[in-house]
Design a protein around this motif. Structure first.
Motif: not given
Length: 333
Positions: A161-167
């Protein structure tokens, strides 16, 4: 980090790209007028600049002066400088996981800092470097904090979720970064000891959900667009009537992202558009700048050949191909 700070302090960007246009847009929004404040290609860039200015105005005004335009310009450039620093730190973290030799990591990072596109745009108010920072940060989070020994670790879902938010944030700052998402999302499959499909799928879903929410809220909630025709018109307005397309644009433009080529871009444009007032022939290009292109693409070819040597480097080659192919297809379409 020290190299980045010194590089940006001793050099000065020779142009500010579209900074003035972004400032005009934010100034117009503050005056109650709409001038591309919500743009498809840079969805959150102007709103981000406006939000940072509103929140930190008491700190910014003593530094940038009382002028409203100077304050907004300062905010956009400051965001870029900080984003450049984040990009460098994230790149160091990524490279340390891929290579054990410190001199290689340092060499690559220094080359990255002094690359034409990066060093120039970190000193402007454009959204490219902040988007790049989020893209690299998402890549780093995916391959640094996720578990490597357990495929169904609950913590991985939060990492996804955190990586998806950054991407997704990278795409919301500059939409063409969507072309880099496939490589970033599948990277854990290439650099992990186990095939972790659930984690990759979760990251892809999270990124897609965040993008859908961001664009959906702006399109429907802010702009009031409820038809495909209206959405298409809004999206098309972001192209700014670009006249040069296809393979020629890709060949010339790709090299200029990495190396400084002076006014060669003007020559390329005159040649491609067959400018009747300032004609440029193929011989002129060959004599003045094509040799630079030849050297650049020779270097690129050597990188591809070098990555074929070992199993570990071939993983990086797969990641490179996943990243490059969508960009090339987009450039020539």
């Amino acid at each position: 980090m020290a190299v980045y700070v010194i590089a940006t302090l001793v050099t000065t960007g020779y142009f500010m790209a579209d900074t003035a246009d972004y400032v005009d847009s934010i100034v117009a929004h503050a005056a109650g007028r709409n001038y591309d404040f919500w743009e498809f290609g840079h969805l959150f860039w102007r709103p981000l600049g406006w939000l940072v200015f509103v929140v930190f105005r008491p700190v910014i005004s003593p530094i940038a002066g009382e002028g409203f335009r100077s304050n907004i310009t300062f905010v956009l450039v400051a965001i870029n400088w900080l984003a450049g620093l984040i990009s460098v730190c994230a790149l160091v973290g990524i490279l340390k996981r891929l290579c054990a030799r410190s001199w290689v990591v340092i060499s690559v990072v220094v080359a990255f800092i002094f690359s034409h596109g990066f060093l120039n745009f970190t000193q402007t108010g454009s959204s490219y470097i902040p988007g790049l920072a989020l893209l690299l940060l998402g890549f780093y989070v995916l391959n640094r904090f996720s578990s490597t020994d357990v495929t169904n670790d609950p913590r991985d879902m939060w990492i996804a979720v955190l990586a998806g938010l950054a991407l997704a944030g990278a795409v919301c700052l500059w939409f063409p970064y969507v072309l880099a998402l496939p490589a970033a999302v599948v990277s854990p499959l290439l650099f992990s000891e186990r095939l972790r499909w659930r984690f990759v799928i979760a990251t892809g879903v999270a990124t897609g959900v965040f993008l859908a929410l961001a664009y959906g809220l702006v399109v429907v909630g802010v702009l009031g667009i409820h038809s495909f025709a209206g959405f298409k018109a809004w999206m098309s307005a972001a192209s700014h009537d670009t006249d040069i397309r296809g393979l020629n644009r890709m060949v010339f433009g790709f090299a200029r992202s990495f190396i400084y080529m002076g006014n060669d871009g003007m020559l390329f444009k005159r040649y491609l558009l067959h400018d009747p007032f300032n004609p440029v022939t193929a011989f002129d290009l060959l004599r003045l700048s094509l040799w630079k292109l030849a050297l650049f693409y020779l270097f690129v070819a050597s990188v591809f050949v070098g990555l074929l040597r070992t199993a570990a480097s071939r993983r990086i080659l797969v990641l490179l191909v996943l990243n490059v192919v969508p960009v090339i297809l987009f450039a020539i379409s």
